[in-house]
Design an enzyme around this catalytic site. Structure first.
Site, PDB file in Angstrom:
ATOM      1  N   ARG A 122       6.749  -3.116  -8.734  1.00 20.46           N
ATOM      2  CA  ARG A 122       6.458  -4.561  -8.767  1.00 20.46           C
ATOM      3  C   ARG A 122       7.671  -5.352  -9.252  1.00 20.46           C
ATOM      4  O   ARG A 122       7.830  -6.518  -8.909  1.00 20.46           O
ATOM      5  CB  ARG A 122       5.214  -4.802  -9.632  1.00 20.46           C
ATOM      6  N   LYS A 181       7.677  10.415 -16.127  1.00 21.10           N
ATOM      7  CA  LYS A 181       6.500  11.068 -15.530  1.00 21.10           C
ATOM      8  C   LYS A 181       6.482  12.541 -15.934  1.00 21.10           C
ATOM      9  O   LYS A 181       7.544  13.137 -16.116  1.00 21.10           O
ATOM     10  CB  LYS A 181       6.617  11.019 -13.995  1.00 21.10           C
TER      11      LYS A 181
HETATM   12  N1  BES Z   1       5.514   5.340  -7.528  1.00 16.83           N
HETATM   13  C1  BES Z   1       4.433   5.267  -8.412  1.00 16.83           C
HETATM   14  C2  BES Z   1       3.077   5.236  -7.742  1.00 16.83           C
HETATM   15  C3  BES Z   1       2.687   6.473  -6.988  1.00 16.83           C
HETATM   16  C4  BES Z   1       1.877   7.423  -7.579  1.00 16.83           C
HETATM   17  C5  BES Z   1       3.049   6.643  -5.676  1.00 16.83           C
HETATM   18  C6  BES Z   1       1.492   8.539  -6.863  1.00 16.83           C
HETATM   19  C7  BES Z   1       2.664   7.774  -4.954  1.00 16.83           C
HETATM   20  C8  BES Z   1       1.881   8.721  -5.561  1.00 16.83           C
HETATM   21  C9  BES Z   1       4.538   3.981  -9.265  1.00 16.83           C
HETATM   22  O1  BES Z   1       5.812   3.512  -9.503  1.00 16.83           O
HETATM   23  C10 BES Z   1       3.925   4.300 -10.588  1.00 16.83           C
HETATM   24  O2  BES Z   1       4.369   5.203 -11.228  1.00 16.83           O
HETATM   25  N2  BES Z   1       2.910   3.531 -10.980  1.00 16.83           N
HETATM   26  C11 BES Z   1       2.238   3.757 -12.211  1.00 16.83           C
HETATM   27  C12 BES Z   1       1.894   2.412 -12.774  1.00 16.83           C
HETATM   28  C13 BES Z   1       1.334   2.466 -14.183  1.00 16.83           C
HETATM   29  C14 BES Z   1       2.404   2.907 -15.151  1.00 16.83           C
HETATM   30  C15 BES Z   1       0.841   1.094 -14.552  1.00 16.83           C
HETATM   31  C16 BES Z   1       0.978   4.542 -11.914  1.00 16.83           C
HETATM   32  O3  BES Z   1       0.348   4.316 -10.894  1.00 16.83           O
HETATM   33  O4  BES Z   1       0.651   5.430 -12.702  1.00 16.83           O
HETATM   34 ZN    ZN Z   2       6.782   4.408 -11.168  1.00 15.62          ZN
END
Ligand code: BES
Ligand code: ZN
Ligand code: ZN
Length: 479
Positions: A334, A260
């Site tokens: 997931r 990230k």
């Molecule tokens: N933990 C994050 C989702 C999240 C984002 C929670 C902002 C709280 C605040 C999750 O694991 C994630 O990073 N999801 C990705 C999925 C994508 C790569 C398909 C996302 O939402 O960007």
């Molecule tokens: Zn994530």
């Protein structure tokens, strides 16, 4: 912060500062002698007089809009003033006709008071603590004598639910440096002991032996070993049904090799909010005499990049035997949930509710105050939405169209862990989860938005909110 003692009485104490809840009306202006510009707007305060005493008036808002949310907000506004006034009383002489259920209204008010005083200050030194003017450790609700019994019962329940929410918030706010999967499992063990629950913890070896391939795939990049936890509650008599809760417990989500950006990572210690809500809700079941058999599954791991981390393009074999191609290691929730859902199904759950800070897409869709709900059972989803609304936790249902299953088709495995770029990300994540619940009734709560508050407001303090905890408690103890 210390958890407040909250008392109920039917006579206005003479010895402590007294706040009087006052609706927006001419009456408000009269009580405030008309000179303070006090109108009774929600949260507004002014000196005034009531039954010939000097009191502080506290706005309860429009009387015909006074609902459970307004009651909760009123309680929290009062709580926030305690540091300036010390131990105080709040007089509620009437509720509006819409709030027929005195007990729900007092529950909301009491939860507002008990949640509004929460602060995470475990890591602050004395000098940096917000300057308190007055010491306080208790508050008193003053209600008409005919409500006393209902009010006492409601406050008793509010104490349990608010304390559970505090527990969830503490777990979420503790930095990932110390709130590791191992530490979380220790806290769960303590909770099990205190709340008379059974516990099973899978360590890394157990996870390997029992083929928790989703969990292990996410944990592969981290030095901290993962944990799968199951807490079990059994009621005294025959259980009305066998239910399961499942929580995402990523103690830190860096994204893994699909790293990230720095800004998105700042708050990712909160990515275990689903597991925290499950643990918190489970901690109340014995005390609240839940009539169901309940298993709570929590999948705990960090998601970090390293030479041993899962790489984009790798394929994981989950506990169910189904394979997942990991095209983005940041879609890790997931993966760990797949194994936890399989365990719940194998243990014979009749209904499963999972909670997860699963997708940024859900935050884009619904913002910071509303969680997404998806699933395969209309009744279950309806129950959760209505229980949540009594507790001030809002959900909005999103669809799970079969036709979108093609979004998660993989070229080489049973499915892939991301959907189509920029299209229905919250839904494709839920569709992947659905692959692991079979025919079991199931609802998925995507709490990515409301799990964290960006400001001190109402019942929330900046940081982890414990969102979902009270919905679960109501769902498990009210039906
Ligand atoms: N933990 C994050 C989702 C999240 C984002 C929670 C902002 C709280 C605040 C999750 O694991 C994630 O990073 N999801 C990705 C999925 C994508 C790569 C398909 C996302 O939402 O960007
Ligand atoms: Zn994530
Ligand atoms: Zn995550």
């Amino acid at each position: 912060m210390k958890f407040l003692d909250l008392f109920v009485t039917d006579s206005i104490p003479s010895s402590i500062p007294t706040f009087v809840a006052c609706f927006k009306s001419e009456e408000a202006k009269t009580l405030a002698s008309g000179i303070w510009g006090f109108t009774g707007e929600g949260g507004e305060m002014a000196p005034g007089s009531y039954q010939d005493r000097e009191v502080i008036l506290i706005g309860a808002g429009d009387s015909d809009e006074f609902d459970l949310d307004a009651a909760r907000y009123l309680g929290a506004s009062f709580a926030r003033r305690l540091s300036r006034s010390g131990n105080s009383a709040l007089v509620i002489s009437r509720l509006e006709p819409e709030l027929e259920e005195v007990s729900d209204a007092i529950l909301a008010l009491a939860e507002g008071v008990l949640l509004g005083t929460y602060r995470y200050d475990a890591l602050r030194s004395e000098a940096s603590l917000p300057k308190k003017v007055k010491e306080y450790d208790s508050a008193t609700l003053v209600v008409p004598s005919e409500w006393i019994d209902a009010a006492n019962n409601a406050v008793e329940i509010a104490r349990v639910t608010a304390r559970a929410t505090w527990l969830a918030r503490d777990l979420i706010n503790e930095p990932a440096k110390t709130m590791t999967p191992k530490r979380f499992a220790e806290v769960a063990t303590e909770v099990a002991r205190n709340s008379n629950l059974e516990i099973r913890v899978w360590d890394e070896q157990d996870a390997q032996r029992e083929r928790l391939g989703g969990l292990l795939g996410v944990a592969a990049g981290s030095i901290q070993p993962p944990r799968m936890i199951r807490l079990s509650y059994r009621p005294k008599g025959d259980p009305k049904a066998k239910l399961a809760l499942v929580g995402k417990g990523i103690t830190f989500d860096s994204g893994g090799l699909s790293l990230k950006p720095g800004n998105s990572m700042m708050t990712m210690k909160t990515d275990m909010s689903g597991a925290a809500a499950v643990l918190a809700a489970m901690s109340t079941l014995t005390e609240l005499d839940c009539p169901y058999e309940v298993n709570g599954y929590m999948a705990l791991t960090e998601n970090l990049p390293s030479g041993t981390a899962t790489k984009p393009g790798d394929v994981l074999v989950t506990r169910s035997g189904k394979t997942i191609e990991v095209l983005n290691t940041d879609a890790e929730g997931r993966l760990v949930l797949s194994d936890a859902l399989s365990l719940a199904v194998e243990d014979g759950a009749e209904k499963i509710v999972d909670l997860a800070t699963l997708t940024g897409a859900c935050v884009v869709a619904l913002g910071g105050e509303i969680a997404g709900v998806m699933g395969n059972d209309d009744d279950l989803i309806g129950e959760l939405i209505s229980d949540g609304s009594v507790e001030g936790e809002s959900y909005w249902r999103l669809p799970l169209p079969k036709s979108y299953k093609k979004h998660i088709e993989s070229e080489i495995a049973d499915m892939r862990n991301i959907g189509e770029a920029g299209a229905a990300g919250a839904i494709s994540a839920a569709l992947l989860l659905q692959e692991f619940v079979g025919e079991t009734k199931w609802a998925h709560l995507d709490i990515a938005g409301p799990a964290r508050s960006e400001k001190d407001a109402g019942i929330f303090a900046k940081g982890g909110t414990g969102f979902g905890t009270r919905t679960l408690i109501r769902w498990l103890t009210k039906h």
